[in-house]
Design a protein around this motif. Structure first.
Motif, PDB file in Angstrom:
ATOM      1  N   ASP A 150     167.298 -28.793 117.038  1.00 48.22           N
ATOM      2  CA  ASP A 150     165.878 -28.448 117.149  1.00 48.22           C
ATOM      3  C   ASP A 150     165.635 -27.363 118.193  1.00 48.22           C
ATOM      4  O   ASP A 150     164.495 -27.102 118.554  1.00 48.22           O
ATOM      5  N   LEU A 151     166.713 -26.750 118.693  1.00 46.39           N
ATOM      6  CA  LEU A 151     166.559 -25.575 119.554  1.00 46.39           C
ATOM      7  C   LEU A 151     167.110 -24.365 118.793  1.00 46.39           C
ATOM      8  O   LEU A 151     167.981 -24.508 117.939  1.00 46.39           O
ATOM      9  N   THR A 152     166.599 -23.174 119.135  1.00 52.71           N
ATOM     10  CA  THR A 152     167.119 -21.971 118.487  1.00 52.71           C
ATOM     11  C   THR A 152     168.487 -21.638 119.087  1.00 52.71           C
ATOM     12  O   THR A 152     168.897 -22.202 120.100  1.00 52.71           O
ATOM     13  N   VAL A 153     169.156 -20.686 118.435  1.00 54.22           N
ATOM     14  CA  VAL A 153     170.446 -20.217 118.938  1.00 54.22           C
ATOM     15  C   VAL A 153     170.302 -19.734 120.379  1.00 54.22           C
ATOM     16  O   VAL A 153     171.075 -20.114 121.261  1.00 54.22           O
ATOM     17  N   ALA A 154     169.264 -18.930 120.628  1.00 50.82           N
ATOM     18  CA  ALA A 154     169.061 -18.392 121.971  1.00 50.82           C
ATOM     19  C   ALA A 154     168.777 -19.499 122.977  1.00 50.82           C
ATOM     20  O   ALA A 154     169.279 -19.471 124.111  1.00 50.82           O
ATOM     21  N   GLU A 155     167.990 -20.488 122.553  1.00 52.08           N
ATOM     22  CA  GLU A 155     167.649 -21.584 123.481  1.00 52.08           C
ATOM     23  C   GLU A 155     168.871 -22.437 123.807  1.00 52.08           C
ATOM     24  O   GLU A 155     169.041 -22.884 124.946  1.00 52.08           O
ATOM     25  N   ASN A 156     169.728 -22.653 122.813  1.00 53.28           N
ATOM     26  CA  ASN A 156     170.968 -23.383 123.074  1.00 53.28           C
ATOM     27  C   ASN A 156     171.838 -22.633 124.081  1.00 53.28           C
ATOM     28  O   ASN A 156     172.370 -23.227 125.017  1.00 53.28           O
ATOM     29  N   LEU A 157     171.959 -21.320 123.873  1.00 58.32           N
ATOM     30  CA  LEU A 157     172.763 -20.512 124.797  1.00 58.32           C
ATOM     31  C   LEU A 157     172.158 -20.539 126.199  1.00 58.32           C
ATOM     32  O   LEU A 157     172.869 -20.681 127.192  1.00 58.32           O
ATOM     33  N   ALA A 158     170.825 -20.426 126.264  1.00 61.03           N
ATOM     34  CA  ALA A 158     170.159 -20.426 127.568  1.00 61.03           C
ATOM     35  C   ALA A 158     170.353 -21.768 128.261  1.00 61.03           C
ATOM     36  O   ALA A 158     170.612 -21.832 129.473  1.00 61.03           O
ATOM     37  N   PHE A 159     170.250 -22.850 127.494  1.00 60.24           N
ATOM     38  CA  PHE A 159     170.413 -24.185 128.080  1.00 60.24           C
ATOM     39  C   PHE A 159     171.818 -24.354 128.663  1.00 60.24           C
ATOM     40  O   PHE A 159     171.974 -24.709 129.832  1.00 60.24           O
ATOM     41  N   ALA A 176     177.626 -10.484 121.600  1.00 56.44           N
ATOM     42  CA  ALA A 176     178.333  -9.345 121.007  1.00 56.44           C
ATOM     43  C   ALA A 176     179.695  -9.789 120.471  1.00 56.44           C
ATOM     44  O   ALA A 176     180.088  -9.431 119.355  1.00 56.44           O
ATOM     45  N   PHE A 177     180.419 -10.599 121.262  1.00 56.23           N
ATOM     46  CA  PHE A 177     181.765 -11.047 120.899  1.00 56.23           C
ATOM     47  C   PHE A 177     181.733 -11.834 119.580  1.00 56.23           C
ATOM     48  O   PHE A 177     182.572 -11.672 118.708  1.00 56.23           O
ATOM     49  N   LEU A 178     180.739 -12.717 119.438  1.00 56.11           N
ATOM     50  CA  LEU A 178     180.691 -13.573 118.251  1.00 56.11           C
ATOM     51  C   LEU A 178     179.734 -13.030 117.188  1.00 56.11           C
ATOM     52  O   LEU A 178     179.546 -13.658 116.148  1.00 56.11           O
ATOM     53  N   GLU A 179     179.115 -11.896 117.465  1.00 55.62           N
ATOM     54  CA  GLU A 179     178.216 -11.223 116.519  1.00 55.62           C
ATOM     55  C   GLU A 179     177.109 -12.147 116.015  1.00 55.62           C
ATOM     56  O   GLU A 179     176.838 -12.240 114.822  1.00 55.62           O
ATOM     57  N   ILE A 180     176.496 -12.877 116.963  1.00 57.85           N
ATOM     58  CA  ILE A 180     175.432 -13.797 116.544  1.00 57.85           C
ATOM     59  C   ILE A 180     174.039 -13.250 116.839  1.00 57.85           C
ATOM     60  O   ILE A 180     173.050 -13.967 116.705  1.00 57.85           O
ATOM     61  N   GLY A 181     173.973 -11.963 117.212  1.00 59.54           N
ATOM     62  CA  GLY A 181     172.690 -11.340 117.534  1.00 59.54           C
ATOM     63  C   GLY A 181     171.589 -11.573 116.517  1.00 59.54           C
ATOM     64  O   GLY A 181     170.475 -11.973 116.884  1.00 59.54           O
ATOM     65  N   PRO A 182     171.866 -11.363 115.205  1.00 61.34           N
ATOM     66  CA  PRO A 182     170.785 -11.500 114.208  1.00 61.34           C
ATOM     67  C   PRO A 182     170.253 -12.926 114.083  1.00 61.34           C
ATOM     68  O   PRO A 182     169.204 -13.136 113.481  1.00 61.34           O
ATOM     69  N   ARG A 183     170.984 -13.908 114.606  1.00 60.28           N
ATOM     70  CA  ARG A 183     170.588 -15.308 114.409  1.00 60.28           C
ATOM     71  C   ARG A 183     169.895 -15.914 115.617  1.00 60.28           C
ATOM     72  O   ARG A 183     169.566 -17.101 115.601  1.00 60.28           O
ATOM     73  N   GLN A 187     179.490 -23.038 114.015  1.00 61.99           N
ATOM     74  CA  GLN A 187     180.748 -23.067 114.716  1.00 61.99           C
ATOM     75  C   GLN A 187     180.838 -21.915 115.722  1.00 61.99           C
ATOM     76  O   GLN A 187     181.298 -22.091 116.850  1.00 61.99           O
ATOM     77  N   ARG A 188     180.335 -20.757 115.327  1.00 62.93           N
ATOM     78  CA  ARG A 188     180.338 -19.631 116.274  1.00 62.93           C
ATOM     79  C   ARG A 188     179.444 -19.917 117.468  1.00 62.93           C
ATOM     80  O   ARG A 188     179.789 -19.610 118.609  1.00 62.93           O
ATOM     81  N   LEU A 189     178.275 -20.498 117.177  1.00 58.12           N
ATOM     82  CA  LEU A 189     177.362 -20.815 118.279  1.00 58.12           C
ATOM     83  C   LEU A 189     178.009 -21.834 119.215  1.00 58.12           C
ATOM     84  O   LEU A 189     177.948 -21.697 120.449  1.00 58.12           O
ATOM     85  N   ALA A 190     178.649 -22.844 118.637  1.00 54.61           N
ATOM     86  CA  ALA A 190     179.288 -23.866 119.465  1.00 54.61           C
ATOM     87  C   ALA A 190     180.373 -23.246 120.334  1.00 54.61           C
ATOM     88  O   ALA A 190     180.501 -23.561 121.518  1.00 54.61           O
TER      89      ALA A 190
END
Lengths: 370, 246
Positions: free
Chosen positions: B92-101, B122-129, B143-146
């Motif tokens: 229930d958090l966005t990709v960015a919020e998970n990374l920030a947390f 940049a490394f995992l190319e998750i910018g668009p998500r 999996q990339r986000l994790a």
């Protein structure tokens, strides 16, 4: 100091905002409960449906029956012909009380002999029968005094007790119930919300990822609690506002003090929920335990039933509930307008509960999966 | 000899009457991509969880990045990254919020946090998500986000528990590319897998069955243990496991 508390708080806050169901429960529930309790629950029973068997059918007997009706406690719904009909009405539940005036009533009065009138009450429900009994006794006493005074040639009865109900002069249920409802609602929602907190993360598999980080147990626990402190205070404000506007409940004392004590109480309730969350394995279990805890809070805290009437043992059990102490504070501040000087023991006890429970929850929690 | 990234001696874990991991002794060198291979219930996940401090060993010792797991589990946590088998981030958090947390939890602040997050993105190319809720991502993106969240704090040792389960072949290839990039930069990787092609890409392997080690070595060495020749790793795995069960 506790550098990971802030990110934990932010995360919990975002999740809380997105969780529609919880938000609805937290905001809608207080108003719903308030209207339910405020309107439906009346401990002062009026207008008992009453049947009458008037065997004498004289002006004296009609006068007596009118006196009963005038108390407001009895509403005559039918005049019956025989005692059997009265018994049937009581048994069927169409009537909650019956008045029987015997045929010799006026004759006995005239002779100066004790006259009898029979009042039968359905005491299966003690609360409603009590007010019927009290009203009946009141009618008889008033009549007796009038007759005796007249016989003695006095203007009035020799003694009159002037009773003044303080703090709730109208003896209204809402005035008594609504302040207590603030405490009951806070207990219900705060305990339940955090009782789910840890166990939900465990079930979703997010706890595993969280506890391989350097976050401390204290940071984790406090981060879980803090967003809901605000929710609790908003909830209390809602109930007080609706109570004031709809039920005209007085807000007599220092509201700032009330919010300060409420803050302590909310922390205690949230910590109790967290503690539950560390004991159970599934969200379902945490729901069950929470309900198991909420029920005695309603029954033993003095919210509805007077603690003084309980056996000593249950009075002691009641003392173990934070709500019991918070109710004293709520009613003290809202109805009596008293301050710290009168309430400091309760405030100290609540602070001890809050501190003790949070330490207990942190101690109980393990940063492992077993 | 360089210092070991992971070292275990007689590591054992029992759950009641069941012994999930029995007497496991391993030494993984810094910079290795070390594969743990074995069927379900062979003790791979339990081993990883003990090394991450999620489970206490019943017997034996283990150290990660030179720190004893039982003695100082909290000190290890800053030095390791972990990806659990099941997606462990907040849906229930966005990709960015998970990374920030996770950045915040690992102590990244201000500009350092922004810089490191940008590197990972940049490394995992998750910018668009970044703005998408994690729960709405496909298996490969999850999996990339994790992996991204597990790398934010530049861990010395990375534990990946079946990271490519439920991920399509193209995403799997990208993922292994990333793992080898990390190893080249000096990160030690311990990865569990079912897939033989993934096992082939490890520098060394440990095969587990019934909670203990049945083979250890480079993929070629393990294949050779069953006679070599045209034998593949998959043949070796099946033969060794059957031998063990007899």
């Amino acid at each position: 100091m506790m550098p990971r508390l802030w990110p934990m708080f932010v995360k919990e806050f975002i999740q809380m905002r997105r969780d529609r169901l919880t938000l609805m429960i937290v905001t809608g529930l207080p108003v719903l409960q308030l209207l339910l309790f405020g309107y439906a629950i009346q401990t002062d029973v009026r207008h008992l449906p009453t049947v009458v068997v008037d065997e004498s059918r004289t002006p004296e007997s009609r006068d007596l029956i009118a006196a009963f009706e005038n108390t407001g406690s009895f509403t005559i719904i039918a005049r019956l012909d025989g005692r059997e009909a009265l018994d049937r009405a009581l048994a069927r539940g169409t009537a909650a009380a019956g008045i029987i005036v015997p045929a010799d009533y006026p004759r006995q009065l005239l002779r100066g002999q004790p006259a009898t009138v029979q009042v039968v009450v359905d005491a299966a429900d003690p609360l409603s029968s009590q007010s019927g009994l009290a009203a009946a006794a009141g009618v008889a006493q008033a009549r007796n005094l009038a007759i005796l005074s007249a016989a003695a040639g006095r203007a009035g009865p020799p003694l009159e007790a002037r009773v003044r109900p303080r703090y709730n002069p109208g003896l209204r249920s809402a005035t008594f119930i609504v302040p207590g409802l603030v405490g009951v609602l806070l207990t219900m929602t705060m305990v339940l919300i955090t009782a789910m907190a840890i166990v939900r993360e465990r079930e979703r598999g997010t706890l595993e990822q969280l506890i391989v980080t350097p976050i401390t147990k204290t940071e984790l626990m406090l981060g879980k609690i803090t967003p809901y402190i605000g929710v609790g205070l908003v909830q209390m404000t809602t109930v007080l506002l609706v109570g004031r506007v709809v039920f005209d409940v007085p807000l007599t004392g220092n509201l700032l003090l009330l919010y300060a004590v409420a803050l302590i109480f909310v922390i205690a309730s949230l910590s109790l929920g967290l503690f539950i969350s560390t004991l159970v394995r599934t969200q379902q279990q945490s729901m069950q335990v929470s309900f198991f805890i909420v029920l005695p809070n309603i029954l033993l805290s003095g919210f509805m039933f007077p603690r003084a009437a309980m056996p000593l043992f249950f009075q002691w059990v009641g003392l173990l509930l934070p709500l019991t102490h918070f109710l004293k504070v709520l009613r003290g501040i809202l109805l009596k307008g008293v301050g710290v000087a009168a309430l400091w023991p309760e405030i100290v006890i609540l602070a001890a509960f809050a501190g003790g429970l949070i330490v207990l929850a942190v101690r109980r929690f393990r940063k492992t999966l077993d | 000899m360089t210092s070991a990234a992971v070292e275990t001696h007689g590591l054992t874990r029992r759950f009641g009457a069941v012994t999930a991991v029995r007497d496991l002794s391993l030494r993984i060198e810094t910079g290795e991509v070390f594969g743990l291979l074995g069927p379900n219930g062979s003790g791979k996940t339990t081993t990883i969880r003990m090394l991450c401090g999620l489970l206490e060993p019943s017997a034996g010792t283990a150290s990660v990045a030179g720190i004893d797991v039982a003695a100082a589990p909290e000190q290890i946590k800053l030095r390791i990254g972990y990806m659990s088998q099941r997606f462990g981030l907040y849906e229930d958090l966005t990709v960015a919020e998970n990374l920030a947390f996770y950045g915040g939890i690992y102590g990244l602040r201000g500009e350092a946090a922004e810089r490191r997050t940008a590197e990972i993105v940049a490394f995992l190319e998750i910018g668009p998500r970044l703005g998408q809720l994690a729960g709405q991502l496909s298996g490969g993106w999850k999996q990339r986000l994790a992996l991204g969240c597990a790398l934010l704090h530049r861990p010395v040792v990375l534990f990946l528990d079946e990271p490519t389960a439920g991920v399509d072949p193209a995403a799997r290839r990208n993922f292994w590319q990333a793992i080898h990039d990390l190893a080249r930069a000096g990160t030690t990787v311990l990865v569990t897998t079912h897939y033989m092609d993934e096992a082939e890409r490890c520098t060394r392997l440990a095969m587990m069955s019934g909670g203990h080690l049945i083979a250890l070595g480079t993929p070629a060495e393990v294949a050779a243990q069953v006679g070599g020749g045209g034998r593949t790793l998959e043949d070796a795995f099946i033969i060794l496991q059957e031998r063990d069960e007899r």
